[in-house]
Motif scaffolding. Sequence first.
Motif, PDB file in Angstrom:
ATOM      1  N   SER A 201       0.839  -1.199   0.000  1.00 10.17           N
ATOM      2  CA  SER A 201       0.000   0.000   0.000  1.00 10.17           C
ATOM      3  C   SER A 201       0.872   1.246   0.000  1.00 10.17           C
ATOM      4  O   SER A 201       2.084   1.179   0.209  1.00 10.17           O
TER       5      SER A 201
ATOM      6  N   ASP B 104      -6.525   4.090  -1.485  1.00  8.79           N
ATOM      7  CA  ASP B 104      -6.418   4.196  -0.029  1.00  8.79           C
ATOM      8  C   ASP B 104      -7.406   5.239   0.498  1.00  8.79           C
ATOM      9  O   ASP B 104      -7.896   6.096  -0.260  1.00  8.79           O
TER      10      ASP B 104
ATOM     11  N   THR C  61      -3.438   0.748  -2.859  1.00  4.59           N
ATOM     12  CA  THR C  61      -3.000  -0.555  -2.348  1.00  4.59           C
ATOM     13  C   THR C  61      -3.128  -1.568  -3.475  1.00  4.59           C
ATOM     14  O   THR C  61      -4.194  -1.702  -4.084  1.00  4.59           O
TER      15      THR C  61
END
Length: 435
Positions: A151, A178, A185
């Motif tokens: 991420s 995100d 991510t």
Amino acid sequence: MLPSALGLLLLLACFGAARGNLSRDESQPTTSDETVVAGGTVVLKCQVEDPDDSSLQWSNPAQQTLYFGEKRALRDNRIQLERSTPNELTISISDVVLSDEGEYTCSIFTMPVRTAKALVTVLGIPQKPQIFGHEQPIDEEKIARLTCRSSGSKPAAQLRWKKGNKDLKDEGTEVVEDPNGKTFTVSSRVEFRVTKEDNEAEVTCTVDHESLQNSERSTTQKLQVHYKPTAKIEPHPQYPREGEKLQLQCDGQGNPIPQEFLWEKEGSDAPLQLSSDSVLIFPFLNKSDSGTYVCTATSSMGSVVAKYNLDVSDLSQLPTPHVHSTPAPPPGPSQPISHASMATASSFTPAPIQDASPVPSTSSTYHAVIGGVVAVIVFLLLSLLIVLGHYLIRHKGTYLTHEAKGSDDAPDADTAIINAEGGQASGDDKKEYFI
């Protein structure tokens, strides 16, 4: 036709001249777009050829003035003045964050006001990838399903897989924005069938992103593969003799390692030993121990059988080396003193020992000769002692003198004493005889 063509050419020439004059506007500021990694420093430069006695100004995407000429307008210590002249205004922004991304404006307050835009792109650095799905051991011949996730990347990163030195093809990639609305991510999945050779194999997931600047960020995990056990029996010593101590070691391998060992002898109803100990001990080996011994090693993945054929031979019936005039080969695996063979899940019977007549060794012959000589000497000594004793008994000696001469004819004791004294006085010589 000719006047019309000439008119068209003149029109084009005038348009080109006007365009050239516009493109050469010396009061128009110029900038450039910049890309910076989050946490880095970006430099914004604005230049103008003819400032026309006006000052340059930088503004952020929120249209807040950062610098007007050499004067600071916004209290932000990350923003510093690098260069300020009538023709140039350069500033820098350190410790850049994602929110610093956007269009920055350079303005010069002429009539009319002229501006130039500089797009600042902030790259989000992807976090170290994580691998999921390896937490529990995988049984052999089953499908391993692994997921790699990273991420914080902006733009979305790329993930790639390797098992050892071999590339793995992913089964699909998923990109999710995100919660901050700026970074992403990324998840990637792989599937492959495992074998026992994959136990302790290293699987690596690597993230590729322009923010890493030719560096690599990866995670490696080792696979744990459960597979069926294998076993073999090792004797200690390898060629035991009758009367010696023998240990049979059931060497079990696997993942997990076998924890239970059952010892049996073929032809016997009762098991010999059932425990976690893989060693079967014979304190004193004899011929009755001959036979086929079976070891069953068991783990959570199953059981495996190993067999061992033991043939204990009498030492007195075995040929002794170095008897004949030509040197005999030493006992080898083909004719050991105690014959044994090993097999896994199948029985194997070694070649029997060839019959051989016992032949005494050289040392045994020496011992026999010495014993015979000693026996003869002892017999002769005993015989001599017997003969000498018999001779002494039959020839007992008598010691006589003339001192008692005449005592044999005396009628009584007194007369004998008188005669003896008289005879002693009258005798000149004493003669002794030994018969």
